[in-house]
Motif scaffolding. Sequence first.
Motif, PDB file in Angstrom:
ATOM      1  N   ALA A 188       0.859  -1.188   0.000  1.00  0.00           N
ATOM      2  CA  ALA A 188       0.000   0.000   0.000  1.00  0.00           C
ATOM      3  C   ALA A 188       0.893   1.236   0.000  1.00  0.00           C
ATOM      4  CB  ALA A 188      -0.880  -0.001   1.241  1.00  0.00           C
ATOM      5  N   GLN A 189       0.283   2.378  -0.203  1.00  0.00           N
ATOM      6  CA  GLN A 189       1.068   3.615  -0.182  1.00  0.00           C
ATOM      7  C   GLN A 189       1.554   3.875   1.239  1.00  0.00           C
ATOM      8  OE1 GLN A 189      -0.879   7.025  -1.827  1.00  0.00           O
ATOM      9  NE2 GLN A 189       0.779   8.409  -1.277  1.00  0.00           N
ATOM     10  N   TRP A 190       2.854   4.117   1.375  1.00  0.00           N
ATOM     11  CA  TRP A 190       3.465   4.372   2.679  1.00  0.00           C
ATOM     12  C   TRP A 190       2.923   5.687   3.226  1.00  0.00           C
ATOM     13  CZ3 TRP A 190       6.657   1.468   5.672  1.00  0.00           C
ATOM     14  CH2 TRP A 190       7.267   2.101   6.761  1.00  0.00           C
ATOM     15  N   GLY A 191       2.518   5.660   4.498  1.00  0.00           N
ATOM     16  CA  GLY A 191       2.000   6.871   5.118  1.00  0.00           C
ATOM     17  C   GLY A 191       2.332   6.924   6.588  1.00  0.00           C
ATOM     18  N   GLY A 192       1.723   7.876   7.272  1.00  0.00           N
ATOM     19  CA  GLY A 192       1.975   8.078   8.689  1.00  0.00           C
ATOM     20  C   GLY A 192       1.618   6.875   9.541  1.00  0.00           C
ATOM     21  N   LEU A 193       0.559   6.168   9.156  1.00  0.00           N
ATOM     22  CA  LEU A 193       0.170   4.984   9.913  1.00  0.00           C
ATOM     23  C   LEU A 193       1.220   3.883   9.793  1.00  0.00           C
ATOM     24  CD1 LEU A 193      -1.915   3.644  11.737  1.00  0.00           C
ATOM     25  CD2 LEU A 193      -3.199   3.004   9.690  1.00  0.00           C
ATOM     26  N   HIS A 194       1.753   3.685   8.573  1.00  0.00           N
ATOM     27  CA  HIS A 194       2.818   2.687   8.396  1.00  0.00           C
ATOM     28  C   HIS A 194       4.062   3.081   9.203  1.00  0.00           C
ATOM     29  CE1 HIS A 194       0.492   1.548   4.757  1.00  0.00           C
ATOM     30  NE2 HIS A 194       0.930   0.334   5.093  1.00  0.00           N
ATOM     31  N   LYS A 195       4.424   4.352   9.121  1.00  0.00           N
ATOM     32  CA  LYS A 195       5.605   4.830   9.847  1.00  0.00           C
ATOM     33  C   LYS A 195       5.431   4.611  11.352  1.00  0.00           C
ATOM     34  CE  LYS A 195       8.402   8.916  10.668  1.00  0.00           C
ATOM     35  NZ  LYS A 195       8.602  10.330  10.397  1.00  0.00           N
ATOM     36  N   SER A 196       4.259   4.958  11.877  1.00  0.00           N
ATOM     37  CA  SER A 196       3.997   4.784  13.308  1.00  0.00           C
ATOM     38  C   SER A 196       3.926   3.315  13.692  1.00  0.00           C
ATOM     39  CB  SER A 196       2.705   5.493  13.693  1.00  0.00           C
ATOM     40  OG  SER A 196       2.870   6.888  13.565  1.00  0.00           O
ATOM     41  N   ALA A 197       3.351   2.486  12.837  1.00  0.00           N
ATOM     42  CA  ALA A 197       3.283   1.046  13.119  1.00  0.00           C
ATOM     43  C   ALA A 197       4.695   0.459  13.168  1.00  0.00           C
ATOM     44  CB  ALA A 197       2.432   0.330  12.079  1.00  0.00           C
ATOM     45  N   LEU A 198       5.559   0.888  12.256  1.00  0.00           N
ATOM     46  CA  LEU A 198       6.944   0.429  12.281  1.00  0.00           C
ATOM     47  C   LEU A 198       7.623   0.885  13.572  1.00  0.00           C
ATOM     48  CD1 LEU A 198       9.373  -0.973  11.023  1.00  0.00           C
ATOM     49  CD2 LEU A 198       9.845   1.148   9.767  1.00  0.00           C
ATOM     50  N   GLY A 199       7.369   2.115  13.980  1.00  0.00           N
ATOM     51  CA  GLY A 199       7.919   2.609  15.245  1.00  0.00           C
ATOM     52  C   GLY A 199       7.446   1.778  16.424  1.00  0.00           C
ATOM     53  N   ALA A 200       6.167   1.407  16.423  1.00  0.00           N
ATOM     54  CA  ALA A 200       5.627   0.572  17.502  1.00  0.00           C
ATOM     55  C   ALA A 200       6.277  -0.808  17.501  1.00  0.00           C
ATOM     56  CB  ALA A 200       4.111   0.445  17.365  1.00  0.00           C
ATOM     57  N   LEU A 201       6.463  -1.404  16.325  1.00  0.00           N
ATOM     58  CA  LEU A 201       7.110  -2.717  16.240  1.00  0.00           C
ATOM     59  C   LEU A 201       8.545  -2.648  16.759  1.00  0.00           C
ATOM     60  CD1 LEU A 201       5.794  -3.893  12.757  1.00  0.00           C
ATOM     61  CD2 LEU A 201       5.228  -4.906  14.985  1.00  0.00           C
ATOM     62  N   ARG A 202       9.214  -1.535  16.497  1.00  0.00           N
ATOM     63  CA  ARG A 202      10.581  -1.377  16.984  1.00  0.00           C
ATOM     64  C   ARG A 202      10.598  -1.167  18.503  1.00  0.00           C
ATOM     65  NH1 ARG A 202      13.619   2.427  12.631  1.00  0.00           N
ATOM     66  NH2 ARG A 202      15.475   1.630  13.664  1.00  0.00           N
ATOM     67  N   ARG A 203       9.701  -0.326  19.011  1.00  0.00           N
ATOM     68  CA  ARG A 203       9.630  -0.094  20.464  1.00  0.00           C
ATOM     69  C   ARG A 203       9.290  -1.370  21.209  1.00  0.00           C
ATOM     70  NH1 ARG A 203       7.019   4.268  18.763  1.00  0.00           N
ATOM     71  NH2 ARG A 203       4.964   3.415  19.237  1.00  0.00           N
ATOM     72  N   ASP A 204       8.397  -2.170  20.632  1.00  0.00           N
ATOM     73  CA  ASP A 204       7.986  -3.429  21.263  1.00  0.00           C
ATOM     74  C   ASP A 204       8.996  -4.548  21.032  1.00  0.00           C
ATOM     75  OD1 ASP A 204       5.723  -2.114  22.102  1.00  0.00           O
ATOM     76  OD2 ASP A 204       4.387  -3.046  20.643  1.00  0.00           O
ATOM     77  N   GLN A 205      10.079  -4.233  20.356  1.00  0.00           N
ATOM     78  CA  GLN A 205      11.177  -5.160  20.099  1.00  0.00           C
ATOM     79  C   GLN A 205      10.779  -6.337  19.231  1.00  0.00           C
ATOM     80  OE1 GLN A 205      13.855  -5.759  23.528  1.00  0.00           O
ATOM     81  NE2 GLN A 205      12.433  -4.447  24.654  1.00  0.00           N
ATOM     82  N   ARG A 206       9.790  -6.150  18.372  1.00  0.00           N
ATOM     83  CA  ARG A 206       9.421  -7.161  17.376  1.00  0.00           C
ATOM     84  C   ARG A 206      10.326  -7.037  16.162  1.00  0.00           C
ATOM     85  NH1 ARG A 206       5.677 -11.119  18.827  1.00  0.00           N
ATOM     86  NH2 ARG A 206       4.172 -10.203  20.233  1.00  0.00           N
ATOM     87  N   VAL A 207      10.722  -5.789  15.865  1.00  0.00           N
ATOM     88  CA  VAL A 207      11.607  -5.498  14.744  1.00  0.00           C
ATOM     89  C   VAL A 207      12.853  -4.828  15.311  1.00  0.00           C
ATOM     90  CG1 VAL A 207      11.884  -4.084  12.653  1.00  0.00           C
ATOM     91  CG2 VAL A 207       9.728  -5.273  13.075  1.00  0.00           C
ATOM     92  N   VAL A 208      14.012  -5.292  14.854  1.00  0.00           N
ATOM     93  CA  VAL A 208      15.280  -4.726  15.312  1.00  0.00           C
ATOM     94  C   VAL A 208      16.061  -4.222  14.117  1.00  0.00           C
ATOM     95  CG1 VAL A 208      15.433  -6.162  17.375  1.00  0.00           C
ATOM     96  CG2 VAL A 208      16.446  -6.972  15.236  1.00  0.00           C
ATOM     97  N   GLU A 209      17.015  -3.349  14.407  1.00  0.00           N
ATOM     98  CA  GLU A 209      17.887  -2.837  13.359  1.00  0.00           C
ATOM     99  C   GLU A 209      19.234  -3.526  13.485  1.00  0.00           C
ATOM    100  OE1 GLU A 209      19.226   1.459  11.489  1.00  0.00           O
ATOM    101  OE2 GLU A 209      17.785   1.364  13.124  1.00  0.00           O
ATOM    102  N   ASP A 210      19.608  -4.261  12.439  1.00  0.00           N
ATOM    103  CA  ASP A 210      20.915  -4.908  12.358  1.00  0.00           C
ATOM    104  C   ASP A 210      21.707  -4.157  11.300  1.00  0.00           C
ATOM    105  OD1 ASP A 210      20.450  -6.869  14.245  1.00  0.00           O
ATOM    106  OD2 ASP A 210      19.793  -8.368  12.801  1.00  0.00           O
TER     107      ASP A 210
END
Length: 197
Positions: free
Chosen positions: A61-83
Motif C-alpha cells: 500500500a502507499q506508505w503513510g503516517g500509519l505505516h511509519k507509526s506502526a513500524l515505530g511501535a514494532l521497533r519499540r515493542d522489540q518485534r523489529v530490530v535494526e541490524d
Amino acid sequence: MPTFRYPCPGCRTTNSLHDADCDFEGVSWPTVEKAYTDLLSVLSAEPDGLPEAALRDAVPAQWGGLHKSALGALRRDQRVVEDGDRLRLLTAAEFKERVSEPTRDPMRTVYEHGSVPGCHDNAVFAMVAWYEMVGLSWPETRENVIEWLHESGAWDRGGFEESTPGELVDAKRHVYDEGYGWKEKGQAAKRVIERHL
C-alpha cells in the motif's frame, strides 16, 4: 509462542475506540491492522532484513503516517530490530529471549532486584502483566515469573503466603487472563524496592 496483537501505534488501543488525542482517532481497526500486516508481510519474507527505504517501497500500500507509526511501535515493542542498516523481524524464539528481561523502568528495577516484603503482591502482579503485555503465553509467563522469583532472590527473602512459587504465580492467573496493565503496579513495587536498596 508469542502472539501478535496490533495496538494502535498512537494510543495502543486494540479496537476502534482511540484516545481522544490520538493521531489516529477515527481510523478503523481493520485499517490499523492492515498497516501492520503490510509491514509484516514484507519483513517476514526477508529473514535477513532489508533497509527501511526498501521496506517503504515494498509495502503493498502507499506508505503513510500509519505505516511509519506502526513500524515505530514494532521497533519499540522489540518485534523489529535494526541490524546495521537493515530492519529485521525477530523470530518467535529471539523475541521471547529479548523480552524475558525488561530493559526499561519500572520493570527493570523490579526484574533486577526482585520483590521485597511490602511489595510482593505488586511485584508479582507487574511481572505477570508485563509478560502478558509482551505476548508470552500463560505457560511461558508462569515459567518466567517462577524463574524470576528464584533468580532475583525474592522467594528466598520470604514473606509469601503461598507455599511454592508455582502456587503464588497460579494465584495471579487472573492478571494474565484479564490483561491488566503492569505500569502502576510496577511503579509501586519499584518505590518499595528502592527503599530497601
